[in-house]
Design a protein around this motif. Structure first.
Motif, PDB file in Angstrom:
ATOM      1  N   SER A 111       8.149  -9.435  23.148  1.00  0.00           N
ATOM      2  CA  SER A 111       7.164  -9.139  24.197  1.00  0.00           C
ATOM      3  C   SER A 111       5.997  -8.378  23.590  1.00  0.00           C
ATOM      4  CB  SER A 111       7.790  -8.323  25.341  1.00  0.00           C
ATOM      5  OG  SER A 111       8.047  -6.997  24.927  1.00  0.00           O
ATOM      6  N   ALA A 112       4.947  -8.216  24.362  1.00  0.00           N
ATOM      7  CA  ALA A 112       3.765  -7.499  23.897  1.00  0.00           C
ATOM      8  C   ALA A 112       4.082  -6.034  23.636  1.00  0.00           C
ATOM      9  CB  ALA A 112       2.644  -7.607  24.924  1.00  0.00           C
ATOM     10  N   THR A 113       3.460  -5.497  22.607  1.00  0.00           N
ATOM     11  CA  THR A 113       3.517  -4.062  22.341  1.00  0.00           C
ATOM     12  C   THR A 113       2.328  -3.434  23.066  1.00  0.00           C
ATOM     13  OG1 THR A 113       4.545  -4.467  20.192  1.00  0.00           O
ATOM     14  CG2 THR A 113       3.588  -2.300  20.539  1.00  0.00           C
ATOM     15  N   THR A 114       2.532  -3.076  24.321  1.00  0.00           N
ATOM     16  CA  THR A 114       1.401  -2.703  25.169  1.00  0.00           C
ATOM     17  C   THR A 114       0.923  -1.276  24.989  1.00  0.00           C
ATOM     18  OG1 THR A 114       2.765  -1.889  27.006  1.00  0.00           O
ATOM     19  CG2 THR A 114       2.286  -4.268  26.941  1.00  0.00           C
ATOM     20  N   ASN A 115       1.760  -0.405  24.425  1.00  0.00           N
ATOM     21  CA  ASN A 115       1.438   1.023  24.399  1.00  0.00           C
ATOM     22  C   ASN A 115       1.246   1.589  25.803  1.00  0.00           C
ATOM     23  OD1 ASN A 115       0.787   2.433  21.537  1.00  0.00           O
ATOM     24  ND2 ASN A 115       0.473   0.231  21.411  1.00  0.00           N
ATOM     25  N   GLY A 116       1.772   0.900  26.816  1.00  0.00           N
ATOM     26  CA  GLY A 116       1.610   1.358  28.182  1.00  0.00           C
ATOM     27  C   GLY A 116       0.198   1.213  28.719  1.00  0.00           C
ATOM     28  N   TRP A 117      -0.619   0.397  28.070  1.00  0.00           N
ATOM     29  CA  TRP A 117      -2.043   0.289  28.405  1.00  0.00           C
ATOM     30  C   TRP A 117      -2.387  -1.169  28.687  1.00  0.00           C
ATOM     31  CZ3 TRP A 117      -6.316  -1.016  24.691  1.00  0.00           C
ATOM     32  CH2 TRP A 117      -7.587  -0.799  25.247  1.00  0.00           C
ATOM     33  N   ARG A 118      -3.138  -1.395  29.750  1.00  0.00           N
ATOM     34  CA  ARG A 118      -3.450  -2.767  30.160  1.00  0.00           C
ATOM     35  C   ARG A 118      -4.277  -3.528  29.131  1.00  0.00           C
ATOM     36  NH1 ARG A 118      -7.601  -1.003  35.050  1.00  0.00           N
ATOM     37  NH2 ARG A 118      -9.030   0.185  33.741  1.00  0.00           N
ATOM     38  N   GLY A 119      -4.994  -2.808  28.283  1.00  0.00           N
ATOM     39  CA  GLY A 119      -5.801  -3.462  27.261  1.00  0.00           C
ATOM     40  C   GLY A 119      -4.986  -4.171  26.188  1.00  0.00           C
ATOM     41  N   MET A 120      -3.676  -3.896  26.133  1.00  0.00           N
ATOM     42  CA  MET A 120      -2.819  -4.531  25.132  1.00  0.00           C
ATOM     43  C   MET A 120      -1.721  -5.358  25.795  1.00  0.00           C
ATOM     44  SD  MET A 120      -2.579  -1.485  22.272  1.00  0.00           S
ATOM     45  CE  MET A 120      -1.983  -2.591  20.983  1.00  0.00           C
ATOM     46  N   ALA A 121      -1.946  -5.799  27.016  1.00  0.00           N
ATOM     47  CA  ALA A 121      -0.927  -6.532  27.766  1.00  0.00           C
ATOM     48  C   ALA A 121      -0.549  -7.858  27.117  1.00  0.00           C
ATOM     49  CB  ALA A 121      -1.401  -6.771  29.203  1.00  0.00           C
ATOM     50  N   GLU A 122      -1.404  -8.380  26.244  1.00  0.00           N
ATOM     51  CA  GLU A 122      -1.118  -9.654  25.577  1.00  0.00           C
ATOM     52  C   GLU A 122      -0.875  -9.476  24.082  1.00  0.00           C
ATOM     53  OE1 GLU A 122      -0.756 -12.271  27.456  1.00  0.00           O
ATOM     54  OE2 GLU A 122      -1.376 -11.119  29.223  1.00  0.00           O
ATOM     55  N   ALA A 123      -0.674  -8.259  23.628  1.00  0.00           N
ATOM     56  CA  ALA A 123      -0.588  -7.972  22.190  1.00  0.00           C
ATOM     57  C   ALA A 123       0.829  -8.202  21.668  1.00  0.00           C
ATOM     58  CB  ALA A 123      -1.040  -6.544  21.912  1.00  0.00           C
ATOM     59  N   ILE A 124       1.233  -9.467  21.579  1.00  0.00           N
ATOM     60  CA  ILE A 124       2.562  -9.804  21.067  1.00  0.00           C
ATOM     61  C   ILE A 124       2.532  -9.710  19.539  1.00  0.00           C
ATOM     62  CG2 ILE A 124       4.313 -11.603  20.871  1.00  0.00           C
ATOM     63  CD1 ILE A 124       3.439 -12.605  23.609  1.00  0.00           C
ATOM     64  N   PRO A 125       3.390  -8.905  18.943  1.00  0.00           N
ATOM     65  CA  PRO A 125       3.336  -8.712  17.490  1.00  0.00           C
ATOM     66  C   PRO A 125       3.852  -9.931  16.733  1.00  0.00           C
ATOM     67  CG  PRO A 125       5.203  -7.531  18.393  1.00  0.00           C
ATOM     68  CD  PRO A 125       4.436  -8.073  19.571  1.00  0.00           C
ATOM     69  N   ALA A 126       3.408 -10.060  15.498  1.00  0.00           N
ATOM     70  CA  ALA A 126       3.827 -11.178  14.657  1.00  0.00           C
ATOM     71  C   ALA A 126       5.212 -10.967  14.064  1.00  0.00           C
ATOM     72  CB  ALA A 126       2.810 -11.385  13.541  1.00  0.00           C
ATOM     73  N   ARG A 127       5.640  -9.704  13.966  1.00  0.00           N
ATOM     74  CA  ARG A 127       6.960  -9.403  13.419  1.00  0.00           C
ATOM     75  C   ARG A 127       7.475  -8.109  14.012  1.00  0.00           C
ATOM     76  NH1 ARG A 127       5.921  -7.136   7.289  1.00  0.00           N
ATOM     77  NH2 ARG A 127       3.867  -6.213   7.643  1.00  0.00           N
TER      78      ARG A 127
END
Length: 488
Positions: A111-127
């Motif tokens: 899943s995305a590593t959001t940091n609890g912030w909506r700006g990273m809601a799609e930040a799915i890590p590569a590893r």
């Protein structure tokens, strides 16, 4: 690591369903080592263990808001691979089938590593982060993500993406932050180990609030996020560490043994030396910058008495330069936060509560205005650290409160500069450990008259985690065991 012992929790009546016998490894308070041993012996399947935890998530998480994303199918698939290894006569690892939760700021490719912030809601890590990979290679199964405030910036857990995490003991008390979701998950049996991090008490304060055990390892012992081309604030490099939460000291020691060690992607990480032959002496800190609540003091006395009964020499000490350490930690941290969390640099604002916290805390902390002031503050750290090292040569372990107060109401760290000051002042001893990079173990010390867990922390010299575990086991054995949190 020392002998394995049973977790210090009172029997949980929910461990049986309509009088039917439940295998111990499926009980809500089963420890990680107990679960893994049962799976490896074939007494219970990893899939059954995961299903039991998913059932508890379905029962509890809707009210508590601890977990943000649940990986039901992927967790079952991972558990089935553990079972296949057992069936084939292979060893799936020391955490075989153990359900873990992973904080929203630690990379997990599921899943995305959001940091609890909506700006990273799609930040799915590569590893996966190195610590996640190491635990998965040891047989652990991620079941969910743990909630946190935006970028881990508060001492409570709430954000605009996933909402609030509530304290399972009393929803009128804060769950702590920033690793509040994982602490509540572990406390209520939704996961057996929670992975979080600690920049200023972010593992230890939620552990205190939820009644679990949390370790802030020595700086460098456990790898953090991979360092890429993006610059990372100096305070994050120096003050923040990844660490585990669990329901016993033994499970914390087991998790650390698997997470630790040098990582090529983190230049701060090291293969830590073994620290031996420390004096069995503990210094009790009773003055921490503000009045210590009576029930907090009672927890400290219980822990000190347990250590004395186990043969430790227990003496009273003063934490060297405590106010100076806390002030320097705060001013340096807020100076860096103003830069790294500037909405202009981020591309969109922080959430509502995080914005208020940043405004109030930086106003109260007086960030540094000049490069000279900033440089002099870092230079002063060596002076503070030298006094701590001299003390810990004679009195290696420091015992004191995680927070000087009982857990306050939700959003207690918001509401203006006075609220920000009060929240910080409660945690002088806690943030001093971050400032100095020292290992610190937070653990329960019985239940208070208010129905909330009491708790203490032990601070050791650099890389002396084994001494913390030895003392922590003595405290576990000597204080009253905690019951399970109320079912709601």
């Amino acid at each position: 690591m020392g002998p394995m012992t049973a977790p210090r929790f009172a029997p949980d009546p929910s461990a049986a369903d309509d009088g039917a016998a439940v295998p111990p490894a499926l009980a809500p308070r089963a420890g990680a080592a107990e679960i893994a041993a049962a799976v490896r012996r074939g007494d219970v399947t990893a899939v059954a263990v995961v299903d039991a935890h998913l059932d508890r998530i379905a029962q509890r998480n809707g009210d508590l808001g601890a977990l943000t994303v649940v990986f039901a199918e992927r967790a079952r698939e991972a558990a089935s691979l553990v079972d296949a290894a057992v069936a084939a006569g292979s060893d799936p690892g020391p955490l075989a089938g153990v359900p873990i939760s992973v904080k929203e700021n630690i990379d997990l490719t599921w899943s995305a590593t959001t940091n609890g912030w909506r700006g990273m809601a799609e930040a799915i890590p590569a590893r996966d982060a190195t610590i996640v990979r190491r635990l998965r290679e040891a047989g652990a199964v991620p079941v969910a993500r743990g909630n946190m405030p935006d970028f881990g910036m508060r001492w409570d857990t709430d954000n605009d993406v996933f909402g609030r995490t509530r304290n399972p003991w009393n929803p009128q008390r804060s769950a702590g932050g920033s690793s509040g979701g994982d602490a509540v998950s572990v406390a209520t049996g939704m996961s057996a180990i929670g992975l979080g991090n600690d920049f200023g008490g972010s593992l230890r304060l939620p552990a205190y609030a939820a009644g679990v055990t949390g370790l802030r390892p020595s700086r460098g012992r456990v790898p953090r996020a991979a360092v890429t081309g993006y610059p990372v604030a100096l305070t994050l490099q120096e003050f923040s560490v990844n660490g585990p939460m669990a329901r016993s000291v033994d499970d914390i020691a087991l998790a650390l043994s698997l997470m630790q060690g040098r990582d090529a992607d983190d230049p701060v990480s090291v293969d830590a030396p073994v620290v031996r032959d420390l004096p069995r002496r503990v210094g009790v800190v009773r003055e921490v910058g503000t009045a210590v609540a009576p029930q907090v003091a009672t927890g400290i006395e219980r822990a000190a008495a347990s250590l004395a009964s186990a043969g430790w020499d227990v003496v009273d000490v003063e934490a060297p330069r405590l106010e100076e350490a806390a002030v320097l930690w705060r001013r340096l941290s807020c100076t860096d936060m103003l830069v790294s969390l500037d909405p202009a640099a981020l591309g969109m604002p922080l959430g509502r509560s995080a914005t208020a916290f940043l405004r109030d805390s930086t106003a109260a902390a007086r960030p540094y205005d000049t490069a000279r002031e900033y440089a002099e503050a870092w230079a002063q750290r060596a002076v503070v650290a030298a006094d701590w090292r001299r003390l810990q040569a004679d009195v290696p372990l420091i015992l004191g409160p995680v927070s000087a107060s009982r857990m306050r109401e939700p959003d207690y760290d918001l509401g203006g500069q006075d609220a920000a000051d009060d929240a910080w002042r409660d945690l002088w001893l806690t943030v001093a450990a971050n400032f100095l990079g020292l290992p610190t173990l937070a653990l329960p010390a019985g239940l208070g008259d208010d129905g909330m867990p009491a708790g203490v922390q032990l601070i050791g010299p650099l890389f002396a985690e084994d001494a913390l575990f030895e003392a922590g086991r003595a405290i576990e054995a000597g204080v009253p065991p905690l019951p399970a949190p109320p079912a709601g």
